[in-house]
Design a protein around this motif. Sequence first.
Motif, mmCIF file in Angstrom:
data_model
loop_
_atom_site.group_PDB
_atom_site.id
_atom_site.type_symbol
_atom_site.label_atom_id
_atom_site.label_comp_id
_atom_site.label_asym_id
_atom_site.label_seq_id
_atom_site.Cartn_x
_atom_site.Cartn_y
_atom_site.Cartn_z
ATOM 1 N N ARG A 92 1.527 14.178 -13.849
ATOM 2 C CA ARG A 92 0.971 13.037 -13.117
ATOM 3 C C ARG A 92 1.899 12.510 -12.037
ATOM 4 O O ARG A 92 1.737 11.384 -11.561
ATOM 5 N N THR A 143 -2.066 14.653 -8.056
ATOM 6 C CA THR A 143 -0.880 14.699 -8.921
ATOM 7 C C THR A 143 -0.732 16.093 -9.522
ATOM 8 O O THR A 143 -1.660 16.900 -9.502
ATOM 9 N N THR A 159 3.068 12.524 -8.172
ATOM 10 C CA THR A 159 2.473 12.803 -6.872
ATOM 11 C C THR A 159 3.404 13.702 -6.059
ATOM 12 O O THR A 159 4.471 14.098 -6.530
#
Length: 297
Positions: A254, A250, A256
């Motif tokens: 956070r 990530t 991806t």
Amino acid sequence: MEYDVIIAGGSYAGMSAGLQLARARRKVLVIDAGQRRNRFAASSHGFLGQDGRAPGDIAEDARRQLMAYPTVQWVADTVTGACKEADGFSLETVSGDRYSAQRLLLATGVIDDLPDVEGLAQRWGKSVFHCPYCHGYELDQGPIGVLATSEMSLHHALMLPDWGPTTFFTNGVFEPTPEQRASLAQRGVTLVPERVERIEGDRANVVLADGRVVLIDGLFVLPRTRVANSLAASLGCAFEDGPLGAFIQTDMTRETNVAGVFACGDAAMPFGSVALAVGDGVRAGSGVHRSLIFSAH
């Protein structure tokens, strides 16, 4: 879209993320099957304000506080599949139900793959542990063992003497170099190269292949870990190799590499604890919220 965010996994990280989103008055669905990673442990330690409490009690209090927010719903189920759509994501569960949301947050946790040693799994979380900060103090400076699973276990063995006299069972996994042996000796660690036959007794006594029994109060092991759900892989999320296993990659928010898919907690970190999971959930929840406001996807 039914929801602003669906959180797959409702343990500490997932609930922490959900709380941030609930407080932003976003419509959140948490899907969770109740398989917390630390469900085998009687108590949790090292989490400020919750030290010594039963993990289940911490989780139940957290859920009750989260569900007090009217924009949050909870489904006791497991997500089996997800697909990207033009305006978000569509998810399916074991029960065959389908849900949709603008964003998806993966907080599925990991599975610990323990060494295949007789008696080890039955004592996991009781007298066999992975985190000295979580369980070392309660051993009250009694004899401690470290069972090697890889060369990473050397780091474990060098740490543990701060919690009690330590024996390092290399179990044929690797042969320490002269320099490593010197480091172990300097820390007062006893090195035992013989193969471990089984773990027995009320605590975690180690029975060696030659019949000797080493009496210890607690045994520490670094298990291999794997992300507990195939969702991330099926969506095309990138993974990063950690010292104990692959975890979801990530950015700082956070998110991806798949736009709109976020990940947090043990599934997205090389190491984990309750306190780290809760903090990571805060970061992920706020990251998802900002994405809903400022990102086009």
